[in-house]
Design a protein around this motif. Structure first.
Motif, PDB file in Angstrom:
ATOM      1  N   LEU A  85      11.585 -25.651  18.044  1.00 50.41           N
ATOM      2  CA  LEU A  85      13.010 -25.341  18.153  1.00 50.41           C
ATOM      3  C   LEU A  85      13.699 -26.284  19.125  1.00 50.41           C
ATOM      4  O   LEU A  85      14.767 -26.829  18.822  1.00 50.41           O
ATOM      5  CB  LEU A  85      13.218 -23.889  18.592  1.00 50.41           C
ATOM      6  N   THR A  86      13.092 -26.507  20.268  1.00 50.72           N
ATOM      7  CA  THR A  86      13.680 -27.396  21.267  1.00 50.72           C
ATOM      8  C   THR A  86      13.853 -28.807  20.709  1.00 50.72           C
ATOM      9  O   THR A  86      14.905 -29.432  20.870  1.00 50.72           O
ATOM     10  CB  THR A  86      12.808 -27.429  22.540  1.00 50.72           C
ATOM     11  N   ALA A  87      12.821 -29.309  20.036  1.00 49.39           N
ATOM     12  CA  ALA A  87      12.895 -30.652  19.452  1.00 49.39           C
ATOM     13  C   ALA A  87      13.970 -30.721  18.369  1.00 49.39           C
ATOM     14  O   ALA A  87      14.729 -31.694  18.291  1.00 49.39           O
ATOM     15  CB  ALA A  87      11.539 -31.056  18.890  1.00 49.39           C
ATOM     16  N   ALA A  88      14.056 -29.690  17.535  1.00 45.15           N
ATOM     17  CA  ALA A  88      15.055 -29.674  16.465  1.00 45.15           C
ATOM     18  C   ALA A  88      16.471 -29.617  17.026  1.00 45.15           C
ATOM     19  O   ALA A  88      17.372 -30.322  16.554  1.00 45.15           O
ATOM     20  CB  ALA A  88      14.806 -28.489  15.536  1.00 45.15           C
ATOM     21  N   LEU A  89      16.677 -28.797  18.038  1.00 43.68           N
ATOM     22  CA  LEU A  89      18.012 -28.711  18.644  1.00 43.68           C
ATOM     23  C   LEU A  89      18.364 -29.998  19.383  1.00 43.68           C
ATOM     24  O   LEU A  89      19.519 -30.439  19.343  1.00 43.68           O
ATOM     25  CB  LEU A  89      18.105 -27.501  19.575  1.00 43.68           C
ATOM     26  N   ALA A  90      17.392 -30.613  20.028  1.00 47.41           N
ATOM     27  CA  ALA A  90      17.652 -31.882  20.720  1.00 47.41           C
ATOM     28  C   ALA A  90      18.055 -32.958  19.726  1.00 47.41           C
ATOM     29  O   ALA A  90      19.003 -33.722  19.959  1.00 47.41           O
ATOM     30  CB  ALA A  90      16.418 -32.321  21.503  1.00 47.41           C
ATOM     31  N   ARG A  91      17.350 -32.999  18.615  1.00 45.80           N
ATOM     32  CA  ARG A  91      17.689 -33.994  17.582  1.00 45.80           C
ATOM     33  C   ARG A  91      19.074 -33.726  17.003  1.00 45.80           C
ATOM     34  O   ARG A  91      19.850 -34.649  16.769  1.00 45.80           O
ATOM     35  CB  ARG A  91      16.627 -33.957  16.490  1.00 45.80           C
ATOM     36  N   THR A  92      19.382 -32.456  16.776  1.00 42.89           N
ATOM     37  CA  THR A  92      20.696 -32.093  16.245  1.00 42.89           C
ATOM     38  C   THR A  92      21.793 -32.471  17.231  1.00 42.89           C
ATOM     39  O   THR A  92      22.840 -32.997  16.843  1.00 42.89           O
ATOM     40  CB  THR A  92      20.746 -30.580  15.930  1.00 42.89           C
ATOM     41  N   TYR A  93      21.560 -32.226  18.511  1.00 41.41           N
ATOM     42  CA  TYR A  93      22.551 -32.590  19.525  1.00 41.41           C
ATOM     43  C   TYR A  93      22.752 -34.101  19.573  1.00 41.41           C
ATOM     44  O   TYR A  93      23.875 -34.587  19.682  1.00 41.41           O
ATOM     45  CB  TYR A  93      22.131 -32.072  20.905  1.00 41.41           C
ATOM     46  N   ALA A  94      21.664 -34.839  19.455  1.00 40.97           N
ATOM     47  CA  ALA A  94      21.760 -36.304  19.491  1.00 40.97           C
ATOM     48  C   ALA A  94      22.573 -36.836  18.314  1.00 40.97           C
ATOM     49  O   ALA A  94      23.244 -37.862  18.424  1.00 40.97           O
ATOM     50  CB  ALA A  94      20.366 -36.921  19.489  1.00 40.97           C
ATOM     51  N   GLU A  95      22.546 -36.122  17.205  1.00 43.31           N
ATOM     52  CA  GLU A  95      23.262 -36.551  16.000  1.00 43.31           C
ATOM     53  C   GLU A  95      24.584 -35.806  15.817  1.00 43.31           C
ATOM     54  O   GLU A  95      25.215 -35.926  14.770  1.00 43.31           O
ATOM     55  CB  GLU A  95      22.368 -36.329  14.777  1.00 43.31           C
ATOM     56  N   TRP A  96      24.982 -35.036  16.806  1.00 38.81           N
ATOM     57  CA  TRP A  96      26.149 -34.159  16.690  1.00 38.81           C
ATOM     58  C   TRP A  96      27.406 -34.909  16.237  1.00 38.81           C
ATOM     59  O   TRP A  96      28.142 -34.434  15.380  1.00 38.81           O
ATOM     60  CB  TRP A  96      26.388 -33.451  18.020  1.00 38.81           C
ATOM     61  N   ASP A  97      27.654 -36.067  16.806  1.00 40.13           N
ATOM     62  CA  ASP A  97      28.860 -36.831  16.454  1.00 40.13           C
ATOM     63  C   ASP A  97      28.794 -37.421  15.059  1.00 40.13           C
ATOM     64  O   ASP A  97      29.819 -37.810  14.502  1.00 40.13           O
ATOM     65  CB  ASP A  97      29.102 -37.953  17.473  1.00 40.13           C
ATOM     66  N   LEU A  98      27.624 -37.489  14.470  1.00 42.99           N
ATOM     67  CA  LEU A  98      27.456 -38.071  13.144  1.00 42.99           C
ATOM     68  C   LEU A  98      27.619 -37.052  12.023  1.00 42.99           C
ATOM     69  O   LEU A  98      27.614 -37.423  10.851  1.00 42.99           O
ATOM     70  CB  LEU A  98      26.071 -38.729  13.022  1.00 42.99           C
ATOM     71  N   LEU A  99      27.757 -35.776  12.371  1.00 41.24           N
ATOM     72  CA  LEU A  99      27.815 -34.729  11.347  1.00 41.24           C
ATOM     73  C   LEU A  99      29.025 -34.864  10.424  1.00 41.24           C
ATOM     74  O   LEU A  99      28.911 -34.683   9.230  1.00 41.24           O
ATOM     75  CB  LEU A  99      27.795 -33.339  11.999  1.00 41.24           C
ATOM     76  N   ARG A 100      30.179 -35.116  10.967  1.00 39.98           N
ATOM     77  CA  ARG A 100      31.407 -35.342  10.195  1.00 39.98           C
ATOM     78  C   ARG A 100      31.576 -34.360   9.030  1.00 39.98           C
ATOM     79  O   ARG A 100      31.571 -34.740   7.862  1.00 39.98           O
ATOM     80  CB  ARG A 100      31.445 -36.756   9.677  1.00 39.98           C
ATOM     81  N   GLY A 101      31.674 -33.099   9.345  1.00 40.53           N
ATOM     82  CA  GLY A 101      31.914 -32.079   8.334  1.00 40.53           C
ATOM     83  C   GLY A 101      30.648 -31.488   7.729  1.00 40.53           C
ATOM     84  O   GLY A 101      30.713 -30.514   6.991  1.00 40.53           O
ATOM     85  N   GLU A 102      29.505 -32.069   8.013  1.00 38.29           N
ATOM     86  CA  GLU A 102      28.234 -31.542   7.514  1.00 38.29           C
ATOM     87  C   GLU A 102      27.900 -30.262   8.285  1.00 38.29           C
ATOM     88  O   GLU A 102      28.255 -30.108   9.454  1.00 38.29           O
ATOM     89  CB  GLU A 102      27.156 -32.604   7.728  1.00 38.29           C
ATOM     90  N   ASP A 103      27.212 -29.354   7.639  1.00 40.65           N
ATOM     91  CA  ASP A 103      26.817 -28.104   8.285  1.00 40.65           C
ATOM     92  C   ASP A 103      25.743 -28.387   9.337  1.00 40.65           C
ATOM     93  O   ASP A 103      24.663 -28.883   9.011  1.00 40.65           O
ATOM     94  CB  ASP A 103      26.277 -27.138   7.235  1.00 40.65           C
ATOM     95  N   PRO A 104      26.013 -28.073  10.607  1.00 46.11           N
ATOM     96  CA  PRO A 104      25.016 -28.358  11.643  1.00 46.11           C
ATOM     97  C   PRO A 104      23.730 -27.552  11.457  1.00 46.11           C
ATOM     98  O   PRO A 104      22.653 -28.001  11.832  1.00 46.11           O
ATOM     99  CB  PRO A 104      25.720 -28.005  12.952  1.00 46.11           C
ATOM    100  N   TYR A 105      23.823 -26.371  10.838  1.00 49.60           N
ATOM    101  CA  TYR A 105      22.615 -25.577  10.613  1.00 49.60           C
ATOM    102  C   TYR A 105      21.683 -26.301   9.641  1.00 49.60           C
ATOM    103  O   TYR A 105      20.466 -26.320   9.829  1.00 49.60           O
ATOM    104  CB  TYR A 105      22.951 -24.176  10.088  1.00 49.60           C
ATOM    105  N   ASP A 106      22.269 -26.903   8.596  1.00 47.05           N
ATOM    106  CA  ASP A 106      21.444 -27.674   7.655  1.00 47.05           C
ATOM    107  C   ASP A 106      20.726 -28.804   8.375  1.00 47.05           C
ATOM    108  O   ASP A 106      19.548 -29.069   8.133  1.00 47.05           O
ATOM    109  CB  ASP A 106      22.296 -28.247   6.511  1.00 47.05           C
ATOM    110  N   ARG A 107      21.438 -29.488   9.244  1.00 47.86           N
ATOM    111  CA  ARG A 107      20.845 -30.602   9.995  1.00 47.86           C
ATOM    112  C   ARG A 107      19.745 -30.089  10.922  1.00 47.86           C
ATOM    113  O   ARG A 107      18.677 -30.704  11.024  1.00 47.86           O
ATOM    114  CB  ARG A 107      21.931 -31.320  10.786  1.00 47.86           C
ATOM    115  N   ALA A 108      19.979 -28.962  11.583  1.00 43.10           N
ATOM    116  CA  ALA A 108      18.975 -28.407  12.491  1.00 43.10           C
ATOM    117  C   ALA A 108      17.749 -27.928  11.718  1.00 43.10           C
ATOM    118  O   ALA A 108      16.611 -28.137  12.156  1.00 43.10           O
ATOM    119  CB  ALA A 108      19.575 -27.261  13.304  1.00 43.10           C
TER     120      ALA A 108
END
Length: 163
Positions: free
Chosen positions: A49-72
């Protein structure tokens, strides 16, 4: 200029904190299912979970309308797969369930690939096509893995009920 960047960074952090507060429970449960650890003590699931959330946070600005849950969820699956392969290659033996000796329940008897497919299909509710796309397998292979995993779970439930 510097103040504007700091404000943007604080806003980004607040957005992510709100997302993590809402999604972390479900993602942790998925991680516990993947690792087949007891929910009371699940250090591997917490690391996933920690690794997945860290990766999601690192890519947060790249989401551009994408669902963050899908990315996580995608990051969680990727971290799990990498960990399962690492265990496999370190031992230079046939893949064993990545859950390890403390595995519990019917999911603990399954291999990492079966667990991953079952969690994505049954717990996360993804279609065969979405699951295949996420983990990079053909759709018919995902269907076969899912059917094999469900059959194994049913056999496990029956054998436990007879004891």
């Amino acid at each position: 200029m510097r103040e504007r960047r700091e404000d943007r960074d604080r806003g980004r952090a607040r957005e992510f904190e709100a997302f993590a507060a809402g999604a972390a429970g479900r993602l942790l449960h998925a991680a516990v299912l993947l690792t087949a650890e007891p929910s009371t003590a699940a250090p591997r699931a917490e690391r996933l979970l920690t690794a997945a959330l860290a990766r999601t946070y690192a890519e947060w600005d790249l989401l551009r309308g994408e669902d963050p849950y899908d990315r996580a969820r995608q990051a969680l699956a990727l971290c799990f797969v990498r960990g399962a392969w690492r265990v496999h290659w370190e031992r230079l033996s046939p893949p064993r369930p990545a859950a390890g000796p403390g595995a519990v329940g019917v999911l603990g008897a399954l291999g990492p690939q079966e667990r991953l497919v079952l969690v994505l299909r049954l717990y996360e509710g993804l279609t065969d096509r979405q699951t295949a796309s996420l983990i990079g397998l053909p759709e018919d292979r995902v269907r076969a893995i899912c059917a094999r995993g469900v059959a194994a779970m049913r056999r496990g439930r029956v054998s436990h009920a007879r004891r």
